[in-house]
Design an enzyme around this catalytic site. Sequence first.
Site, short mmCIF file in Angstrom:
data_model
loop_
_atom_site.label_atom_id
_atom_site.label_comp_id
_atom_site.label_asym_id
_atom_site.label_seq_id
_atom_site.Cartn_x
_atom_site.Cartn_y
_atom_site.Cartn_z
N GLU A 244 0.84 -1.20 0.00
CA GLU A 244 0.00 0.00 0.00
C GLU A 244 0.88 1.25 0.00
OE1 GLU A 244 -2.45 1.54 -0.70
OE2 GLU A 244 -3.94 1.81 0.89
N ASP A 245 0.34 2.33 -0.52
CA ASP A 245 1.10 3.59 -0.52
C ASP A 245 1.11 4.25 0.85
OD1 ASP A 245 -1.59 4.27 -0.68
OD2 ASP A 245 -1.38 5.62 -2.38
N ASP B 196 -3.63 5.82 6.42
CA ASP B 196 -4.13 7.08 6.96
C ASP B 196 -5.09 6.73 8.10
OD1 ASP B 196 -4.55 9.91 6.86
OD2 ASP B 196 -6.31 9.62 5.63
N ASP C 16 -1.26 10.49 -5.59
CA ASP C 16 -1.88 11.62 -6.31
C ASP C 16 -2.64 12.57 -5.43
OD1 ASP C 16 -4.02 9.67 -5.77
OD2 ASP C 16 -5.24 11.05 -6.96
N ARG D 99 1.38 11.98 -9.66
CA ARG D 99 1.86 10.62 -9.41
C ARG D 99 3.26 10.40 -9.96
NH1 ARG D 99 -2.48 7.30 -7.76
NH2 ARG D 99 -4.50 7.82 -8.64
P1 IMP Z 1 -7.13 5.02 4.78
O1 IMP Z 1 -8.22 4.06 4.41
O2 IMP Z 1 -7.69 6.26 5.43
O3 IMP Z 1 -6.00 4.42 5.56
O4 IMP Z 1 -6.63 5.62 3.43
C1 IMP Z 1 -5.64 5.11 2.72
C2 IMP Z 1 -5.73 5.67 1.32
O5 IMP Z 1 -6.00 7.07 1.30
C3 IMP Z 1 -4.36 5.53 0.67
O6 IMP Z 1 -4.31 4.36 -0.08
C4 IMP Z 1 -4.31 6.72 -0.23
O7 IMP Z 1 -4.83 6.38 -1.49
C5 IMP Z 1 -5.21 7.74 0.38
N1 IMP Z 1 -4.41 8.79 1.05
C6 IMP Z 1 -4.20 8.92 2.38
N2 IMP Z 1 -3.41 9.96 2.64
C7 IMP Z 1 -3.10 10.51 1.45
C8 IMP Z 1 -2.28 11.62 1.07
O8 IMP Z 1 -1.67 12.33 1.88
N3 IMP Z 1 -2.18 11.85 -0.27
C9 IMP Z 1 -2.84 11.09 -1.20
N4 IMP Z 1 -3.60 10.05 -0.89
C10 IMP Z 1 -3.74 9.76 0.43
MG MG Z 2 -4.87 4.24 -2.09
#
Ligand code: IMP
Ligand code: MG
Length: 183
Positions: free
Chosen positions: A104-105, A108, A164, A170
Amino acid sequence: MSSPDHSSYVIDEMISAKSIAARIEDLAREIQDEFKGTNKLVVVGLLRGSFVFIADLVRELDLPVEVDFLEASSYGDGMQSSREVRIFKDLRGQIEGRDVLVVEDIIDTGHTLAHVTDYLLTKKPTRLKSIALLDKPTRREVDYKADWLGFEIPDEFVVGYGIDYAQRNRNLPFIGKVRFINA
Ligand code: IMP
Ligand code: MG
């Protein structure tokens, strides 16, 4: 921030391409140790943000590797996390009885990886591990911990290295933080 205005932000470098490459070398060594002797490791990239990371990571892995992708819903085109996670594109291959590494990138709120790992576990892999390039621990809403992490970062919106903002940036080779300019 619901309607992104692309003319009004700049990107400040946060993590250089060189630091990312060095960190990936270390992580790859640890992953190789963990999966030593595997007859096949299925590396699953979460689209689209992980595409650059997974490309660099698998090239550091001296293991029998297969690559597959899965797409889950995330931010849409804004900066708000959607708490309801949906699978848009499923894996092409089988992972039952396989070693699997999810890539995963960013973690959050944690909703995406928590949901995706629960979903993948229903497919009965032998071993399921996860790695994220970036982690924003202060944003966590569900308890989720990746097995490997590239960098912990503060609560900033970042782009680059596959990541992105409304589908832009990207292609930056580094991770940068988005800074809005009040025009
Ligand atoms: P989560 O479900 O809140 O953990 O979100 C994870 C996803 O939110 C990641 O795979 C990203 O695609 C997106 N995301 C979270 N933070 C960022 C950011 O700072 N920039 C861009 N995408 C983000
Ligand atoms: Mg994502």
